[in-house]
Design a protein around this motif. Structure first.
Motif, mmCIF file in Angstrom:
data_model
loop_
_atom_site.group_PDB
_atom_site.id
_atom_site.type_symbol
_atom_site.label_atom_id
_atom_site.label_comp_id
_atom_site.label_asym_id
_atom_site.label_seq_id
_atom_site.Cartn_x
_atom_site.Cartn_y
_atom_site.Cartn_z
ATOM 1 N N TYR A 24 6.877 5.845 6.956
ATOM 2 C CA TYR A 24 7.535 4.547 6.758
ATOM 3 C C TYR A 24 8.240 4.070 8.033
ATOM 4 O O TYR A 24 7.948 2.980 8.528
ATOM 5 N N PRO A 25 9.156 4.842 8.605
ATOM 6 C CA PRO A 25 9.773 4.369 9.856
ATOM 7 C C PRO A 25 8.799 4.402 11.039
ATOM 8 O O PRO A 25 8.938 3.603 11.967
ATOM 9 N N ALA A 26 7.802 5.308 11.004
ATOM 10 C CA ALA A 26 6.814 5.327 12.082
ATOM 11 C C ALA A 26 6.018 4.025 12.085
ATOM 12 O O ALA A 26 5.754 3.450 13.155
ATOM 13 N N ALA A 70 0.835 -1.204 0.000
ATOM 14 C CA ALA A 70 0.000 0.000 0.000
ATOM 15 C C ALA A 70 0.868 1.253 0.000
ATOM 16 O O ALA A 70 0.585 2.225 -0.716
ATOM 17 N N TRP A 71 1.944 1.249 0.792
ATOM 18 C CA TRP A 71 2.857 2.400 0.853
ATOM 19 C C TRP A 71 3.486 2.655 -0.515
ATOM 20 O O TRP A 71 3.567 3.807 -0.960
ATOM 21 N N ILE A 72 3.929 1.603 -1.166
ATOM 22 C CA ILE A 72 4.546 1.742 -2.493
ATOM 23 C C ILE A 72 3.555 2.363 -3.476
ATOM 24 O O ILE A 72 3.907 3.289 -4.225
ATOM 25 N N LEU A 73 2.343 1.855 -3.487
ATOM 26 C CA LEU A 73 1.329 2.388 -4.396
ATOM 27 C C LEU A 73 1.090 3.874 -4.131
ATOM 28 O O LEU A 73 1.027 4.679 -5.069
ATOM 29 N N LEU A 74 0.955 4.247 -2.873
ATOM 30 C CA LEU A 74 0.765 5.662 -2.536
ATOM 31 C C LEU A 74 1.981 6.498 -2.928
ATOM 32 O O LEU A 74 1.829 7.617 -3.441
ATOM 33 N N ALA A 75 3.167 5.970 -2.690
ATOM 34 C CA ALA A 75 4.385 6.717 -3.010
ATOM 35 C C ALA A 75 4.506 6.967 -4.509
ATOM 36 O O ALA A 75 4.801 8.091 -4.942
ATOM 37 N N VAL A 76 4.274 5.934 -5.298
ATOM 38 C CA VAL A 76 4.459 6.036 -6.743
ATOM 39 C C VAL A 76 3.306 6.789 -7.408
ATOM 40 O O VAL A 76 3.522 7.619 -8.299
ATOM 41 N N LEU A 77 2.082 6.515 -6.981
ATOM 42 C CA LEU A 77 0.922 7.088 -7.657
ATOM 43 C C LEU A 77 0.531 8.475 -7.144
ATOM 44 O O LEU A 77 -0.031 9.266 -7.895
ATOM 45 N N VAL A 78 0.826 8.766 -5.871
ATOM 46 C CA VAL A 78 0.414 10.046 -5.304
ATOM 47 C C VAL A 78 1.616 10.866 -4.838
ATOM 48 O O VAL A 78 1.766 12.031 -5.208
ATOM 49 N N GLY A 79 2.469 10.258 -4.017
ATOM 50 C CA GLY A 79 3.583 10.978 -3.408
ATOM 51 C C GLY A 79 4.579 11.551 -4.388
ATOM 52 O O GLY A 79 5.144 12.622 -4.154
#
Length: 191
Positions: free
Chosen positions: A51-53, A28-37
């Motif tokens: 991510y570290p949190a 989910a983090w990867i998808l958000l990072a690539v598609l939104v972030g």
């Protein structure tokens, strides 16, 4: 106990669920990072802090489930380092992405070594830890690579971390599958 049998108090069922959860959150983090972030630097910054949190929270939950932070020294250290890293990334973001990626790299090295140590400690109890040992070693190596990237002058953003998160997701998923198969085999042998 044979190499394939699991004791009644085996941590394998918990670790299966935990590793599946860790893989899912990473994906989910990867998808958000690539598609939104990547397109929205503010979202990218939040994702870099999260991510570290999330790693801190995951280590806390896992340690709590397996005797508490006091009984799991490597996870306690990983928890503390991950919390401090989330704060440090927030500060580093004000200095630029190169500084942020360096902080992330230092964290990847430390958390990878602590993950490796946790996996070695769990080896006899749960099995299936060889993947987590590889993951910890890879994390430490990736941390060194982050330093190289941050010093190279290439454009950096939240997506710089996505391959690292992808490998983490892969390792957690592989560990979950490995423990699922091991547990199913042990149950089948027991009748």
């Amino acid at each position: 106990m044979s190499a394939t049998a699991l004791p009644a108090s085996s941590p394998a069922p918990w670790l299966q669920r935990y590793y599946f959860l860790r893989a899912g959150v990473s994906i989910a983090w990867i998808l958000l990072a690539v598609l939104v972030g990547r397109q929205n630097p503010a979202v990218g910054a939040v994702l870099l802090v999260l991510y570290p949190a999330w790693d801190a929270l995951a280590n806390y939950i896992d340690a709590r489930r397996t005797g508490g932070l006091a009984a799991n020294g490597t996870q306690m250290l990983n928890f503390v380092i991950s919390v401090l890293t989330a704060v440090a990334i927030g500060v580093a973001l004000t200095a630029g992405m190169a500084a942020t990626i360096k902080v992330f790299g230092a964290w990847a090295i430390l958390s990878g070594l602590l993950q490796l140590a946790t996996a070695v400690r769990r080896w006899k109890q749960a099995g299936g830890q060889w993947v987590m040992i590889l993951s910890g070693a890879q994390s430490a190596a990736a941390g060194a690579f982050f330093f190289k990237q941050a010093s190279s002058g290439i454009p950096l953003d939240v997506a710089t971390v996505a391959p690292y998160a992808g490998l983490g997701a892969f390792y957690f998923l592989l560990s979950a599958i490995w423990l699922t198969i091991k547990t199913a085999r042990a149950k089948a042998r027991q009748g």
